[in-house]
Design a protein around this motif. Structure first.
Motif, PDB file in Angstrom:
ATOM      1  N   THR A   1      14.800  11.646 -10.982  1.00 18.51           N
ATOM      2  CA  THR A   1      15.891  12.464 -10.468  1.00 18.51           C
ATOM      3  C   THR A   1      16.476  11.831  -9.200  1.00 18.51           C
ATOM      4  N   PHE A   2      17.645  12.305  -8.816  1.00 11.67           N
ATOM      5  CA  PHE A   2      18.251  11.883  -7.556  1.00 11.67           C
ATOM      6  C   PHE A   2      17.285  12.160  -6.408  1.00 11.67           C
ATOM      7  N   ASN A   3      16.706  13.348  -6.393  1.00 11.63           N
ATOM      8  CA  ASN A   3      15.809  13.745  -5.316  1.00 11.63           C
ATOM      9  C   ASN A   3      14.590  12.827  -5.235  1.00 11.63           C
ATOM     10  N   ASP A   4      14.003  12.491  -6.377  1.00 10.71           N
ATOM     11  CA  ASP A   4      12.847  11.587  -6.396  1.00 10.71           C
ATOM     12  C   ASP A   4      13.189  10.248  -5.734  1.00 10.71           C
ATOM     13  N   VAL A   5      14.307   9.693  -6.136  1.00  6.25           N
ATOM     14  CA  VAL A   5      14.696   8.370  -5.647  1.00  6.25           C
ATOM     15  C   VAL A   5      15.077   8.419  -4.170  1.00  6.25           C
ATOM     16  N   SER A   6      15.883   9.399  -3.783  1.00  4.72           N
ATOM     17  CA  SER A   6      16.312   9.455  -2.387  1.00  4.72           C
ATOM     18  C   SER A   6      15.120   9.672  -1.442  1.00  4.72           C
ATOM     19  N   LYS A   7      14.184  10.545  -1.810  1.00  5.62           N
ATOM     20  CA  LYS A   7      13.008  10.766  -0.963  1.00  5.62           C
ATOM     21  C   LYS A   7      12.213   9.478  -0.772  1.00  5.62           C
ATOM     22  N   THR A   8      12.088   8.696  -1.816  1.00  3.56           N
ATOM     23  CA  THR A   8      11.333   7.449  -1.720  1.00  3.56           C
ATOM     24  C   THR A   8      12.077   6.419  -0.875  1.00  3.56           C
ATOM     25  N   VAL A   9      13.376   6.271  -1.099  1.00  6.29           N
ATOM     26  CA  VAL A   9      14.162   5.316  -0.314  1.00  6.29           C
ATOM     27  C   VAL A   9      14.111   5.682   1.165  1.00  6.29           C
ATOM     28  N   LEU A  10      14.176   6.967   1.463  1.00  8.09           N
ATOM     29  CA  LEU A  10      14.214   7.403   2.854  1.00  8.09           C
ATOM     30  C   LEU A  10      12.862   7.295   3.568  1.00  8.09           C
ATOM     31  N   LYS A  11      11.812   6.931   2.841  1.00 10.04           N
ATOM     32  CA  LYS A  11      10.547   6.631   3.502  1.00 10.04           C
ATOM     33  C   LYS A  11      10.701   5.387   4.372  1.00 10.04           C
ATOM     34  N   GLU A  12      11.623   4.494   3.981  1.00 10.72           N
ATOM     35  CA  GLU A  12      11.777   3.218   4.681  1.00 10.72           C
ATOM     36  C   GLU A  12      13.147   3.018   5.310  1.00 10.72           C
ATOM     37  N   LEU A  13      14.138   3.799   4.931  1.00  8.65           N
ATOM     38  CA  LEU A  13      15.494   3.598   5.416  1.00  8.65           C
ATOM     39  C   LEU A  13      15.890   4.700   6.393  1.00  8.65           C
ATOM     40  N   TYR A  14      16.311   4.291   7.588  1.00 10.86           N
ATOM     41  CA  TYR A  14      16.828   5.246   8.561  1.00 10.86           C
ATOM     42  C   TYR A  14      18.337   5.350   8.352  1.00 10.86           C
TER      43      TYR A  14
ATOM     44  N   LYS B   1       0.814  -1.208   0.000  1.00 12.26           N
ATOM     45  CA  LYS B   1       0.000   0.000   0.000  1.00 12.26           C
ATOM     46  C   LYS B   1       0.853   1.265   0.000  1.00 12.26           C
ATOM     47  N   THR B   2       2.040   1.216   0.607  1.00 18.15           N
ATOM     48  CA  THR B   2       2.882   2.410   0.711  1.00 18.15           C
ATOM     49  C   THR B   2       4.356   2.021   0.668  1.00 18.15           C
ATOM     50  N   GLY B   3       5.195   3.039   0.565  1.00 13.54           N
ATOM     51  CA  GLY B   3       6.637   2.818   0.641  1.00 13.54           C
ATOM     52  C   GLY B   3       7.271   2.627  -0.723  1.00 13.54           C
ATOM     53  N   ILE B   4       8.272   1.780  -0.756  1.00 10.10           N
ATOM     54  CA  ILE B   4       9.038   1.521  -1.978  1.00 10.10           C
ATOM     55  C   ILE B   4       8.356   0.399  -2.757  1.00 10.10           C
ATOM     56  N   PHE B   5       7.966   0.685  -3.985  1.00  6.42           N
ATOM     57  CA  PHE B   5       7.288  -0.323  -4.800  1.00  6.42           C
ATOM     58  C   PHE B   5       8.243  -1.118  -5.679  1.00  6.42           C
ATOM     59  N   ASN B   6       9.451  -0.616  -5.909  1.00  9.67           N
ATOM     60  CA  ASN B   6      10.447  -1.370  -6.670  1.00  9.67           C
ATOM     61  C   ASN B   6      10.907  -2.541  -5.799  1.00  9.67           C
ATOM     62  N   SER B   7      10.677  -3.762  -6.269  1.00 10.98           N
ATOM     63  CA  SER B   7      10.940  -4.942  -5.438  1.00 10.98           C
ATOM     64  C   SER B   7      12.415  -5.100  -5.092  1.00 10.98           C
ATOM     65  N   GLU B   8      13.316  -4.747  -5.996  1.00 13.53           N
ATOM     66  CA  GLU B   8      14.748  -4.874  -5.714  1.00 13.53           C
ATOM     67  C   GLU B   8      15.184  -3.894  -4.626  1.00 13.53           C
ATOM     68  N   ILE B   9      14.755  -2.651  -4.749  1.00 11.58           N
ATOM     69  CA  ILE B   9      15.126  -1.651  -3.745  1.00 11.58           C
ATOM     70  C   ILE B   9      14.495  -1.997  -2.402  1.00 11.58           C
ATOM     71  N   SER B  10      13.238  -2.405  -2.406  1.00 11.74           N
ATOM     72  CA  SER B  10      12.545  -2.765  -1.169  1.00 11.74           C
ATOM     73  C   SER B  10      13.275  -3.903  -0.455  1.00 11.74           C
ATOM     74  N   ALA B  11      13.727  -4.901  -1.191  1.00  6.73           N
ATOM     75  CA  ALA B  11      14.443  -6.038  -0.593  1.00  6.73           C
ATOM     76  C   ALA B  11      15.788  -5.609  -0.009  1.00  6.73           C
ATOM     77  N   ILE B  12      16.509  -4.770  -0.722  1.00 13.25           N
ATOM     78  CA  ILE B  12      17.807  -4.286  -0.229  1.00 13.25           C
ATOM     79  C   ILE B  12      17.607  -3.489   1.054  1.00 13.25           C
ATOM     80  N   VAL B  13      16.667  -2.543   1.050  1.00 11.15           N
ATOM     81  CA  VAL B  13      16.426  -1.719   2.236  1.00 11.15           C
ATOM     82  C   VAL B  13      16.028  -2.603   3.419  1.00 11.15           C
ATOM     83  N   ALA B  14      15.172  -3.581   3.185  1.00  7.27           N
ATOM     84  CA  ALA B  14      14.735  -4.468   4.263  1.00  7.27           C
ATOM     85  C   ALA B  14      15.888  -5.296   4.826  1.00  7.27           C
ATOM     86  N   SER B  15      16.901  -5.553   4.019  1.00  7.35           N
ATOM     87  CA  SER B  15      18.030  -6.373   4.463  1.00  7.35           C
ATOM     88  C   SER B  15      19.132  -5.573   5.152  1.00  7.35           C
ATOM     89  N   MET B  16      19.030  -4.257   5.144  1.00 13.39           N
ATOM     90  CA  MET B  16      20.120  -3.433   5.653  1.00 13.39           C
ATOM     91  C   MET B  16      20.161  -3.397   7.176  1.00 13.39           C
TER      92      MET B  16
END
Length: 126
Positions: free
Chosen positions: A50-63, A3-18
């Motif tokens: 853009t860099f900004n688009d991607v970083s803002k989305t990644v940072l929704k889930e990554l501290y 429903k929310t967060g990172i929808f790209n499955s590869e990025i979501s998996a990497i962030v979850a594994s960090m």
């Protein structure tokens, strides 16, 4: 479906594994990505996304606790990074390329501004 967060499955998996101190790089179109790194290529066209688009989305889930950027970065980019994190480490662009080899993944954006590259260091939420 998520429903929310990172929808790209590869990025979501990497962030979850960090874990604490793990690295993930978000880079511009021209950044050289080492052959042995996990490359997540999001480029659709120049400046998309853009860099900004991607970083803002990644940072929704990554501290994060720190960001590493190149000393050669523009004031515009530095201002953008300062809005994300106060703890910034500056290294040469050459050193940034070397450090990127330690990243769990390198996300390639459509960014076409020079030196719009950053390595995000994962923090802990407790």
């Amino acid at each position: 479906m998520k429903k929310t967060g990172i929808f790209n499955s590869e990025i979501s998996a990497i962030v979850a594994s960090m874990g604490h101190m793990d690295k993930i790089a978000i880079v511009d179109m021209g950044f050289p990505i080492p052959e042995n790194n996990k490359k997540i290529d999001l480029v659709v066209d120049k400046n998309i996304p853009t860099f900004n688009d991607v970083s803002k989305t990644v940072l929704k889930e990554l501290y994060i606790e720190k960001i590493i950027i190149a000393e050669e970065s523009s004031e515009e980019f530095i201002d953008l990074i300062k809005k994300i994190c106060e703890n910034i480490e500056y290294v040469s662009h050459e050193e940034l390329k070397k450090l990127s080899k330690e990243s769990k993944a390198i996300i390639r954006t459509g960014e076409i501004k020079p030196y719009y590259n950053a390595i995000f260091i994962s923090g802990v939420i407790f």
